[in-house]
Design an enzyme around this catalytic site. Structure first.
Site, PDB file in Angstrom:
ATOM      1  CG  ASP A  65      -2.221  -0.467   1.163  1.00  0.00           C
ATOM      2  OD1 ASP A  65      -2.542  -0.979   0.089  1.00  0.00           O
ATOM      3  OD2 ASP A  65      -2.987  -0.355   2.128  1.00  0.00           O
ATOM      4  CE1 TYR A  67       5.925   3.918   4.160  1.00  0.00           C
ATOM      5  CE2 TYR A  67       6.634   5.496   2.490  1.00  0.00           C
ATOM      6  CZ  TYR A  67       6.906   4.411   3.316  1.00  0.00           C
ATOM      7  OH  TYR A  67       8.152   3.840   3.302  1.00  0.00           O
ATOM      8  CG  PHE A  78       9.597   0.404   0.419  1.00  0.00           C
ATOM      9  CD1 PHE A  78       9.278  -0.051   1.696  1.00  0.00           C
ATOM     10  CD2 PHE A  78       9.507  -0.502  -0.638  1.00  0.00           C
ATOM     11  CE1 PHE A  78       8.884  -1.362   1.925  1.00  0.00           C
ATOM     12  CE2 PHE A  78       9.117  -1.823  -0.419  1.00  0.00           C
ATOM     13  CZ  PHE A  78       8.809  -2.251   0.870  1.00  0.00           C
ATOM     14  CG  HIS A 187       8.106  -6.081   4.548  1.00  0.00           C
ATOM     15  ND1 HIS A 187       8.238  -4.901   5.266  1.00  0.00           N
ATOM     16  CD2 HIS A 187       7.401  -5.768   3.430  1.00  0.00           C
ATOM     17  CE1 HIS A 187       7.634  -3.932   4.596  1.00  0.00           C
ATOM     18  NE2 HIS A 187       7.118  -4.420   3.486  1.00  0.00           N
TER      19      HIS A 187
END
Length: 220
Positions: A65, A67, A78, A187
């Protein structure tokens, strides 16, 4: 929906934009905007495709998704805009780059410089409602970004795919591993980085692969 992308993407994705699921998705996002704050801002939704042309794609990093906090999402997974504090996952990415390549942690979390070198920073879902993670999942974005991955896998060769965490790894099952270099690990989230993200050396491995195939390495 204002689809602002590099010309080389338009040719490859025009079939998706014409499909009924994409029209429904565009209507959904438009409706959401009338009642909620949506991230990233409209002009940045397709930023990954604007900053990294199809022809230039050398590395694909798959996120989930955007932020969902104010001013954070900028259309690159990211990444955050200049002046915004890097979130924990991004801090851990920079830590791994420092451990792997010895590069100092940058003062900005804006990853546009990666995109401009050929890193497609692709979230599975390109929009989200403010303060509501996952709110735009299963509305059509995943179908669109699956199509993007399939097109890259089919039409290009020697692309490095970085799949961090179970979600990205599942989404990456459609990649042709005979033609491309797939790197998988935990992750970078603080909840999982110690379980295999730290020490994965994905950044040096990616560059070694690119150089081996006559491509310019990424200045991470």
């Amino acid at each position: 929906m204002d689809v602002k992308i590099a010309e080389s993407w338009k040719e490859h994705l025009k079939g998706e934009f014409a499909q009924s699921y994409f029209k429904s998705l565009a209507d959904f996002v438009k409706t959401e905007k009338t009642s909620y704050t949506i991230y990233p801002p409209g002009k940045q939704i397709f930023c990954a495709f604007e900053k990294c042309s199809f022809d230039n794609v050398k590395v694909v990093i798959i996120g989930q998704d955007p932020y969902h906090g104010p001013g954070q999402a900028n259309g690159l997974c990211f990444s955050v805009s200049d002046g915004v504090k890097p979130p924990p996952s991004l801090v851990n990415i920079f830590k791994e780059i420092k451990n792997d390549l010895g590069k100092e942690i940058p003062k900005t979390g804006n990853l546009e410089r990666w995109a401009e070198q050929g890193v497609l920073l692709l979230n599975a879902t390109l929009t989200v409602r403010a303060n509501s993670p996952g709110s735009h999942q299963k509305k059509g974005w995943e179908e669109f970004t699956d199509a993007v991955i399939k097109i890259i896998s089919k039409e290009k060769e020697h692309v490095v795919f970085m799949l961090w965490g179970a979600y990205a790894q599942k989404k990456g099952e459609i990649i042709d591993k005979e033609k491309h270099f797939v790197l998988q690990s935990a992750h970078p989230s603080p909840f999982s980085a110690d379980r295999g993200f730290f020490g994965n050396k994905h950044f040096s491995k990616a560059n070694e692969y690119l150089v081996k195939h006559g491509l310019k390495p990424i200045d991470w």
